[in-house]
Write a protein that holds these residues in place. Structure first.
Motif, PDB file in Angstrom:
ATOM      1  N   ASN A  78       0.771  -1.106   0.198  1.00 21.78           N
ATOM      2  CA  ASN A  78      -0.130  -0.017  -0.088  1.00 21.78           C
ATOM      3  C   ASN A  78       0.929   1.320   0.034  1.00 21.78           C
ATOM      4  OD1 ASN A  78      -2.521  -1.140  -0.344  1.00 21.78           O
ATOM      5  ND2 ASN A  78      -2.784  -1.079   2.079  1.00 21.78           N
ATOM      6  N   ALA A  79       2.119   1.031  -0.541  1.00 20.75           N
ATOM      7  CA  ALA A  79       3.177   2.222  -0.616  1.00 20.75           C
ATOM      8  C   ALA A  79       2.578   3.544  -1.387  1.00 20.75           C
ATOM      9  CB  ALA A  79       4.439   2.017  -0.978  1.00 20.75           C
ATOM     10  N   SER A  81      -0.946   4.108  -1.941  1.00 21.58           N
ATOM     11  CA  SER A  81      -2.303   4.073  -1.946  1.00 21.58           C
ATOM     12  C   SER A  81      -2.715   5.694  -1.804  1.00 21.58           C
ATOM     13  CB  SER A  81      -2.967   3.389  -0.725  1.00 21.58           C
ATOM     14  OG  SER A  81      -2.174   3.841   0.497  1.00 21.58           O
ATOM     15  N   TRP A  82      -1.630   6.660  -1.631  1.00 25.29           N
ATOM     16  CA  TRP A  82      -1.973   7.930  -1.718  1.00 25.29           C
ATOM     17  C   TRP A  82      -2.444   8.525  -3.211  1.00 25.29           C
ATOM     18  CZ3 TRP A  82       1.278  10.248  -5.133  1.00 25.29           C
ATOM     19  CH2 TRP A  82       2.301   9.646  -5.295  1.00 25.29           C
ATOM     20  N   VAL A  83      -1.987   7.658  -4.177  1.00 18.52           N
ATOM     21  CA  VAL A  83      -2.316   8.073  -5.520  1.00 18.52           C
ATOM     22  C   VAL A  83      -3.928   8.429  -5.644  1.00 18.52           C
ATOM     23  CG1 VAL A  83      -2.059   7.499  -8.248  1.00 18.52           C
ATOM     24  CG2 VAL A  83      -0.250   6.917  -6.685  1.00 18.52           C
ATOM     25  N   PRO A  84      -4.064   9.463  -6.371  1.00 16.72           N
ATOM     26  CA  PRO A  84      -5.624   9.868  -6.394  1.00 16.72           C
ATOM     27  C   PRO A  84      -6.237   8.919  -7.502  1.00 16.72           C
ATOM     28  CG  PRO A  84      -4.285  11.906  -6.601  1.00 16.72           C
ATOM     29  CD  PRO A  84      -3.353  10.737  -6.570  1.00 16.72           C
ATOM     30  N   TRP A  87      -5.729   9.082 -11.465  1.00 11.41           N
ATOM     31  CA  TRP A  87      -4.481   8.802 -11.801  1.00 11.41           C
ATOM     32  C   TRP A  87      -4.046   7.338 -11.833  1.00 11.41           C
ATOM     33  CZ3 TRP A  87      -2.843  12.008 -15.061  1.00 11.41           C
ATOM     34  CH2 TRP A  87      -3.096  13.515 -15.127  1.00 11.41           C
ATOM     35  N   ILE A  91      -3.232   4.898 -14.683  1.00 11.57           N
ATOM     36  CA  ILE A  91      -1.987   4.019 -14.627  1.00 11.57           C
ATOM     37  C   ILE A  91      -2.106   2.897 -14.657  1.00 11.57           C
ATOM     38  CG2 ILE A  91      -0.073   3.496 -12.932  1.00 11.57           C
ATOM     39  CD1 ILE A  91      -0.263   6.314 -11.804  1.00 11.57           C
ATOM     40  N   ILE A  94      -3.322   1.794 -18.475  1.00 13.91           N
ATOM     41  CA  ILE A  94      -2.472   1.764 -19.366  1.00 13.91           C
ATOM     42  C   ILE A  94      -1.382   0.608 -19.230  1.00 13.91           C
ATOM     43  CG2 ILE A  94      -0.178   3.016 -20.221  1.00 13.91           C
ATOM     44  CD1 ILE A  94      -1.926   5.772 -20.060  1.00 13.91           C
ATOM     45  N   ALA A  95      -0.998   0.607 -17.796  1.00  8.44           N
ATOM     46  CA  ALA A  95       0.054  -0.456 -17.586  1.00  8.44           C
ATOM     47  C   ALA A  95      -0.567  -2.138 -18.032  1.00  8.44           C
ATOM     48  CB  ALA A  95       0.405  -0.568 -16.142  1.00  8.44           C
ATOM     49  N   LEU A  98      -1.596  -1.582 -22.257  1.00  8.46           N
ATOM     50  CA  LEU A  98      -0.395  -1.897 -23.182  1.00  8.46           C
ATOM     51  C   LEU A  98       0.598  -3.101 -23.171  1.00  8.46           C
ATOM     52  CD1 LEU A  98       1.143  -0.162 -25.375  1.00  8.46           C
ATOM     53  CD2 LEU A  98       2.221   1.049 -23.442  1.00  8.46           C
ATOM     54  N   THR A  99       0.733  -3.813 -21.715  1.00 10.22           N
ATOM     55  CA  THR A  99       1.064  -4.922 -21.724  1.00 10.22           C
ATOM     56  C   THR A  99       0.599  -5.834 -22.336  1.00 10.22           C
ATOM     57  OG1 THR A  99       1.978  -4.171 -19.549  1.00 10.22           O
ATOM     58  CG2 THR A  99       2.365  -6.558 -19.943  1.00 10.22           C
ATOM     59  N   TRP A 102       1.299  -5.796 -26.123  1.00 12.36           N
ATOM     60  CA  TRP A 102       2.551  -6.343 -26.406  1.00 12.36           C
ATOM     61  C   TRP A 102       2.600  -7.812 -26.449  1.00 12.36           C
ATOM     62  CZ3 TRP A 102       6.175  -4.669 -29.525  1.00 12.36           C
ATOM     63  CH2 TRP A 102       6.237  -3.493 -29.467  1.00 12.36           C
ATOM     64  N   TRP A 233      -3.653   1.728 -29.247  1.00 11.47           N
ATOM     65  CA  TRP A 233      -2.442   1.153 -29.295  1.00 11.47           C
ATOM     66  C   TRP A 233      -2.026   0.882 -30.730  1.00 11.47           C
ATOM     67  CZ3 TRP A 233      -1.660   3.088 -25.128  1.00 11.47           C
ATOM     68  CH2 TRP A 233      -2.286   3.126 -23.757  1.00 11.47           C
TER      69      TRP A 233
END
Lengths: 322, 61
Positions: A78-79, A81-84, A87, A91, A94-95, A98-99, A102, A233
């Motif tokens: 949970n390092a 977990s502050w990401v709004p 966003w 993240i 896309i992650a 897009l992976t 590929w 993509w």
């Protein structure tokens, strides 16, 4: 609003999607969209693919998220977990997608990898029956699943819930034999929406083209259209083909109905079909069967082709592998 | 069967572009923090330390 979407996403991620797939499948059958192509061999393969891989994959993902990651990186739980939320959503979207783009593209463009993905393309029909159809090793090595589990562990679990629901909805409906995007191409007033939609997400027209048994005929294009949730993509990387039409035939031109167990478990089990890509001494990539030209009675000097599924041998590159 | 050089080249070129796309939302997020002056990670640090003070179970020995 967000609570409402959260409830929908949670329901879909639970039993909602299997229920949706079953319902759509029943609808497709009632409308006769499989045209007697769902033979016993195809039936067993599709049903086993629908049930078995998720059962195998679930304990592996649970082990990764609950045991392995807490053991190797306990300080990062949970390092982020502050990401709004918004966003985090982008993240993860896309992650993950897009992976997968590929992973999918490389299985088409690297000859050695093609046979792991072939099972998904061998179905001579589109629809819910074949949406989950995959070789078990291909499913097992789905790179984006592991990436998403890591991001969830790091604290992006809440946005991941929404991304997963949205992605499964888009991918499911792109595989469906119900061509929901047709009205967007038919009515002029909807054309601007169609223009955006077909470039942004996978639609039946673009994804069916990817599953066509032919390529470079103006409709079918299995050399591209690799996008799963986002079609963007393909647009960015130049692998897109948009025609707003649907192929006449799906699958692999040289498919002879390899045994379901070989398709599911290649290379552990091999096909008994002579010359098949999945057989013991079969080629990694077999060339397409080209339709024979027939001479028209009106003008015998100008040969016509029987179907729209012609692929010139001159255009056949080593990368044209399905 | 080998992969043709043209495809190889396009894979490499597009892979490099992908790295940029992967990093784009992260860059934009920090760009928005820079403009708005928000520091959500600091807020989380404060919450964590408050929780540790309230609940001694969370305190490290």
């Amino acid at each position: 609003m967000i609570k409402f979407l959260e409830t929908i996403s949670q329901s879909l991620n639970g039993l909602g999607f299997p229920a949706l797939i079953l319902l759509l499948g029943i609808l497709e059958f009632s409308l006769g969209l499989y045209e007697k192509r769902w033979t016993k061999n195809e039936r067993i393969l599709d049903i086993v693919s629908f049930i078995f891989p998720p059962l195998v994959l679930a304990p592996v993902l649970a082990f990764l998220g609950l045991k392995f990651l807490p053991h190797i990186i306990p300080q990062y739980h949970n390092a982020f977990s502050w990401v709004p939320f918004i966003w985090g959503f982008f993240i993860i979207a896309i992650a993950d997608d897009l992976t997968q783009y590929w992973y999918h593209r490389l299985h088409h463009q690297i000859p050695f990898l093609w046979r792991f993905h072939r099972t998904h393309h061998s179905a001579p029909y589109m629809g819910m029956a074949m949406a989950s159809r995959q070789n078990i090793i291909y499913t097992f090595l789905f790179s984006q699943i592991y990436l998403t589990v890591i991001l969830v562990y790091l604290g992006l679990g809440y946005p991941a819930l929404f991304v997963r629901a949205l992605k499964t909805l888009i991918v499911t409906f792109a595989h469906s034999s119900i061509k929901w995007d047709k009205p967007f191409y038919k009515y002029k007033i909807l054309h601007p929406v169609a223009w955006v939609l077909e470039r942004l997400i996978s639609t039946p027209a673009t994804h069916h083209a990817h599953h066509s048994s032919s390529t470079d005929d103006g409709v079918g294009y299995y050399k591209g259209n690799f996008g799963n949730m986002f079609f963007l993509w393909d647009v960015i990387f130049g692998t897109a083909h948009i025609s707003r039409r649907y192929p006449k035939a799906y699958g692999i031109s040289h498919y002879e109905g390899d045994e379901w167990y070989a398709q599911l478990l290649w290379p552990i089990l091999k096909s008994k079909k002579e010359g098949s890509e999945l057989s013991r001494r079969g080629p990694a990539v077999r060339e397409d069967i080209v339709a024979e030209p027939v001479l028209s009675s009106a003008d015998q000097h100008q040969p016509e082709f029987q179907t729209a599924t012609i692929k010139s041998l001159n255009n056949l590159s080593p990368s044209a592998i399905n | 069967m080998k992969i043709d050089p043209q495809t190889q080249k396009s894979i490499l070129r597009n892979a490099l572009l992908s790295v940029f796309i992967y990093l784009l939302p992260i860059g934009l997020m920090f760009g928005s923090f820079y403009i708005t002056g928000k520091r959500p990670w600091k807020q989380q640090q404060r919450t964590t330390s408050i929780n540790k003070n309230i609940n001694p179970i969370n305190k490290k020995p």
